[in-house]
Design a protein around this motif. Sequence first.
Motif, PDB file in Angstrom:
ATOM      1  N   CYS A  20      41.988  32.977  38.400  1.00 35.42           N
ATOM      2  CA  CYS A  20      41.962  34.250  38.584  1.00 35.42           C
ATOM      3  C   CYS A  20      41.151  34.590  37.363  1.00 35.42           C
ATOM      4  O   CYS A  20      41.281  36.043  37.120  1.00 35.42           O
ATOM      5  N   LEU A  21      42.453  34.162  36.208  1.00 31.26           N
ATOM      6  CA  LEU A  21      41.948  34.294  35.433  1.00 31.26           C
ATOM      7  C   LEU A  21      40.270  34.522  34.647  1.00 31.26           C
ATOM      8  O   LEU A  21      40.187  35.380  33.682  1.00 31.26           O
ATOM      9  N   LEU A  22      39.978  33.902  34.660  1.00 36.33           N
ATOM     10  CA  LEU A  22      38.114  33.082  34.806  1.00 36.33           C
ATOM     11  C   LEU A  22      37.592  34.915  34.909  1.00 36.33           C
ATOM     12  O   LEU A  22      36.065  35.017  34.820  1.00 36.33           O
ATOM     13  N   SER A  27      34.810  39.486  35.528  1.00 38.11           N
ATOM     14  CA  SER A  27      34.668  41.239  36.156  1.00 38.11           C
ATOM     15  C   SER A  27      34.939  42.065  34.678  1.00 38.11           C
ATOM     16  O   SER A  27      34.884  43.025  34.748  1.00 38.11           O
ATOM     17  N   GLY A  28      35.581  41.289  34.036  1.00 38.06           N
ATOM     18  CA  GLY A  28      36.823  41.774  32.745  1.00 38.06           C
ATOM     19  C   GLY A  28      38.232  43.388  33.358  1.00 38.06           C
ATOM     20  O   GLY A  28      38.614  43.822  32.645  1.00 38.06           O
ATOM     21  N   GLN A  29      38.540  42.611  34.495  1.00 33.35           N
ATOM     22  CA  GLN A  29      39.554  43.170  35.973  1.00 33.35           C
ATOM     23  C   GLN A  29      41.068  42.113  35.741  1.00 33.35           C
ATOM     24  O   GLN A  29      40.844  41.402  36.470  1.00 33.35           O
ATOM     25  N   ALA A  31      44.419  41.847  35.415  1.00 39.27           N
ATOM     26  CA  ALA A  31      45.020  42.442  36.805  1.00 39.27           C
ATOM     27  C   ALA A  31      44.808  42.547  38.308  1.00 39.27           C
ATOM     28  O   ALA A  31      45.146  42.201  38.516  1.00 39.27           O
ATOM     29  N   TRP A  32      43.126  42.317  38.276  1.00 37.86           N
ATOM     30  CA  TRP A  32      43.448  43.324  39.254  1.00 37.86           C
ATOM     31  C   TRP A  32      42.920  41.842  40.171  1.00 37.86           C
ATOM     32  O   TRP A  32      43.359  41.349  40.967  1.00 37.86           O
ATOM     33  N   ALA A  33      42.123  40.895  38.696  1.00 38.09           N
ATOM     34  CA  ALA A  33      41.852  38.993  40.174  1.00 38.09           C
ATOM     35  C   ALA A  33      43.251  38.381  40.420  1.00 38.09           C
ATOM     36  O   ALA A  33      43.359  37.681  40.956  1.00 38.09           O
ATOM     37  N   LEU A  34      44.396  38.733  39.325  1.00 39.14           N
ATOM     38  CA  LEU A  34      45.490  37.955  39.419  1.00 39.14           C
ATOM     39  C   LEU A  34      46.031  38.409  40.828  1.00 39.14           C
ATOM     40  O   LEU A  34      46.544  37.709  41.417  1.00 39.14           O
ATOM     41  N   VAL A  35      46.412  39.990  40.413  1.00 40.44           N
ATOM     42  CA  VAL A  35      46.866  40.827  41.853  1.00 40.44           C
ATOM     43  C   VAL A  35      46.091  40.049  43.291  1.00 40.44           C
ATOM     44  O   VAL A  35      46.684  39.790  44.193  1.00 40.44           O
TER      45      VAL A  35
END
Length: 435
Positions: A20-22, A27-29, A31-35
Amino acid sequence: MNQDWRGALIRRLLLLVGICLLLGAISGQYAWALVLGLGAYLCWTLHQLLRLHTWLKHHQPDEPPPDSSGLWGEVFDSIYHQQRNEQRARARLQAVIDRAQESTSALKDAVIMLDSDGNLEWWNPAAETLLGLKTLQDSGQPIGNLVRHPRFKEYFARNNYLEPLELPSPLSDSLHLQFHITQYGNQEHLVLVRDVTRLHQLEQMRKDFVANVSHELRTPLTVISGYLETLLDNVEAVNPRWLRALQQMQQQGGRMQNLLNDLLLLAKLEATDYPSDNQPVAVDLLLLSIKNDAQALSGERQHRISLEADPHLKLKGSETELRSAFSNLVFNAVKYTPNEGQIHIRWSGDEHGARLAVQDNGLGIEAKHLPRLTERFYRVDSSRASNTGGTGLGLAIVKHVLLRHRAHLDIDSRVGQGSTFICHFPGTQVVRRGK
């Protein structure tokens, strides 16, 4: 599920967070990637949980759990292995049950399993032959509805199954059965029923033989005793050399008469299960009369005989039979207690019923003889029995009288210290004076 499942779970979560962090870095997002990543994992976990719930609710006994991967795959694999182990265990247990049922089905004796309330659960084919049980309509029925004899109902409700019970079969009065009941588990009952018709016939032949011979011997013995008495009454006309012989003949004739009387009494007691003259008996007055007779029997031997009797306790039964049993116990104490010995008679009651105790400080009896004392003609010391004029039937008469009054006899004796004979009567046989 293996032992390091916690470590595997942590590694998978760290890998998911790393991915998710990668994606967030690309993408520069963040928080949304983690969610989105954690939400997807949560949805996948809930989906696997729903699959498990559906399988547990609707699966067939042999249906394996659903397939999956990762942590849930290990969970389903563990359930599958546990399921296989349980199936193998059930198969082994079923094989044992099948072998037990096959072996009991081959028995000629009936085997019946009852629940704690006495309802039929299972029985072998012999039970259908001996008792007339029917597989479809009798399952779950109380045993008392199928074996309706009053003695069986009383025996089953008593919860004391040390002694077997013999009854005619519900199918035919000519078929005699012996019932053994054993309690096991959570108060369930195992009933074994054996066909003892042949033994019953042999026992009846023995009883008839003894009764008939006793009756046939009574008349000639009475004639012989009468002539001996006549000769002794006219002893002056008899050759003095015959006097001693005539006296011994009269003495032995008296012993034979006592033996015949005891045999006839036993035959009468065995003829029925319960006394016909079942009336409340004032035991205290009965024992007082027996005590006076025992004191007269003691004579110059000067036994100290004491009586302690509850005047409020009466006993339902036959006064004649009870007198015979109680007097046997008291007179035996007089015969086998040394001169000036002590004999104590006690009649008392408690919450279990009532009991008569006859205690003496006589010679005592060895423990090896106690189990056989109530057998016919059994004597601890044959020479002593001859000296006292005993027939060896006294305690057998006591036993049969007590059985007819739903009671039993306990014997406690120690050599050199004396003996105690205790008759235990159930509460159903005891009434309070005035009731």
